[in-house]
Design a protein around this motif. Sequence first.
Motif, PDB file in Angstrom:
ATOM      1  N   THR A  18      -8.499  39.554  -9.012  1.00  0.00           N
ATOM      2  CA  THR A  18      -8.133  40.408  -7.885  1.00  0.00           C
ATOM      3  C   THR A  18      -7.147  39.722  -6.941  1.00  0.00           C
ATOM      4  O   THR A  18      -6.247  40.370  -6.406  1.00  0.00           O
ATOM      5  N   HIS A  32      -4.988  37.059  -7.638  1.00  0.00           N
ATOM      6  CA  HIS A  32      -3.732  36.515  -8.163  1.00  0.00           C
ATOM      7  C   HIS A  32      -3.198  37.189  -9.433  1.00  0.00           C
ATOM      8  O   HIS A  32      -1.995  37.234  -9.624  1.00  0.00           O
ATOM      9  N   ALA A  61      -3.730  40.441 -10.430  1.00  0.00           N
ATOM     10  CA  ALA A  61      -3.398  41.866 -10.285  1.00  0.00           C
ATOM     11  C   ALA A  61      -1.893  42.103 -10.116  1.00  0.00           C
ATOM     12  O   ALA A  61      -1.308  42.911 -10.843  1.00  0.00           O
ATOM     13  N   PRO A  62      -1.212  41.423  -9.187  1.00  0.00           N
ATOM     14  CA  PRO A  62       0.237  41.649  -9.086  1.00  0.00           C
ATOM     15  C   PRO A  62       0.996  41.153 -10.302  1.00  0.00           C
ATOM     16  O   PRO A  62       2.032  41.713 -10.668  1.00  0.00           O
ATOM     17  N   LEU A  63       0.481  40.118 -10.959  1.00  0.00           N
ATOM     18  CA  LEU A  63       1.143  39.597 -12.149  1.00  0.00           C
ATOM     19  C   LEU A  63       1.059  40.600 -13.301  1.00  0.00           C
ATOM     20  O   LEU A  63       2.027  40.795 -14.049  1.00  0.00           O
ATOM     21  N   ALA A 123       0.796  43.832 -12.960  1.00  0.00           N
ATOM     22  CA  ALA A 123       1.723  44.925 -12.618  1.00  0.00           C
ATOM     23  C   ALA A 123       3.159  44.542 -12.974  1.00  0.00           C
ATOM     24  O   ALA A 123       3.927  45.365 -13.486  1.00  0.00           O
ATOM     25  N   GLU A 124       3.528  43.295 -12.707  1.00  0.00           N
ATOM     26  CA  GLU A 124       4.879  42.836 -13.050  1.00  0.00           C
ATOM     27  C   GLU A 124       5.081  42.832 -14.558  1.00  0.00           C
ATOM     28  O   GLU A 124       6.130  43.253 -15.064  1.00  0.00           O
ATOM     29  N   ARG A 177       4.624  32.179 -12.795  1.00  0.00           N
ATOM     30  CA  ARG A 177       4.178  32.677 -11.491  1.00  0.00           C
ATOM     31  C   ARG A 177       3.055  31.836 -10.880  1.00  0.00           C
ATOM     32  O   ARG A 177       2.943  31.764  -9.650  1.00  0.00           O
TER      33      ARG A 177
END
Length: 304
Positions: free
Chosen positions: A104, A106, A108-110, A112-113, A292
Motif C-alpha cells: 500500500t 510503495h 501501489a503507485p509502481l 499503476a506505472e 523505483r
Amino acid sequence: MDFVQGMRAYTKVVELEGFAAAARELGVSRSMINKRVAKLENELGAQLLRRSTRRVSTTDTGNAFYARCVQILADLDEAISSVREQQDHPSGNLRINAPMTLGTLHLAPLIAEFMGLYPDVRVEMVLNDRYVDPLEEGFDVTVRVGEPEYSTSLVTQEIVAAPRVLCCAPAYLAKHGRPHQPTDLKHHHMLHYGYQESGQVWRLTDAEQTLSVAIQCIMWSNNGEVLRAAAVAAHGIAMLPTFIIERDLHEGRLVPILEDYPPTPSSLLTLYPRHRHLSTKVQLFVSLLKDRLGEGANWQPLQD
C-alpha cells in the motif's frame, strides 16, 4: 550455438548449391562455411554433402537431415522473434504477491506505472502478511522484506537494503526509561512482528557478533502498520523497517534506541520460479522495482 551455426551454414549450402554463395548470404568467409559444415558432420559422425569441383549435393542422410534442419531453424527463429516482440509488447497475466504495508505504501503507485507502460499485461496483485510459497500458490513474482533466501527452485534478487530500527515513542521512554544494553529489553514492553508461536527472540548485532535477545511481548502482529500505531501510542518498543517509520522518526513521533546494537540486516527481495527466469513480464517488473525502489530511491512513507 556452434551446432546451430553449423545447421544454418549447412542449410544455406544446400539451398544455394555452393559454399561461396552460402558465405555471401551469411556474410562470412567461404572457409568459415567449410569449417562449420565440416564440424557439423564430425559431431554427427555422418557425411552430409558430396563435394566436387563443380557442384555440391546432399547424401541420403544429408537430405533427410536438411528437412529436419529447415523445420528446427524455423521454429527457433519464430521463438526468438516471439521473445523479441514480447520485449517490446509484453502481454498476458502477471501474478504478484507482497506484504500489505509495503504494497500500500510503495508498490501501489509502481503497479499503476507498470500498467501504464505495458497495457496488455493483466496484473493480479495479492497483498497479505502471511508466508507465501510462490510455487505452491502460483505467483510469478513475490516481493518480501527479510534476509536473502536461497532455493534450488526460486531465483532471489536483492533490490535494496531495508534496514530495521528499534524504536518507541518519547512518552514511553519518559515513563519506562531508556534501555542501554540489549539485556535491558527484558524489563520493557515489546511489540513483536510475527506470531506468538514464532518465538520471542530478537537478533541484534554489535561490532563482533550477532546477539539473540529474549523479549517479553505484550503484542504480536504480522502487520507493520499495526505495530507502528501501537509504538506511536507509547505502548512499547518495536523493531520496524525504516520504510514504514522514516517520517515518524524524522518528526519525532518515534525515536531510535540501542543504536549501537542494530537489528540484523534485512533487504527488499524479489523471488520468482526458476522457470520464469526468461519471462519478459517478470524481468520488466523486477527492473522497474529496481529503478523505483533501488539504491537512492525515496522511501518516504505516505503517512499523514
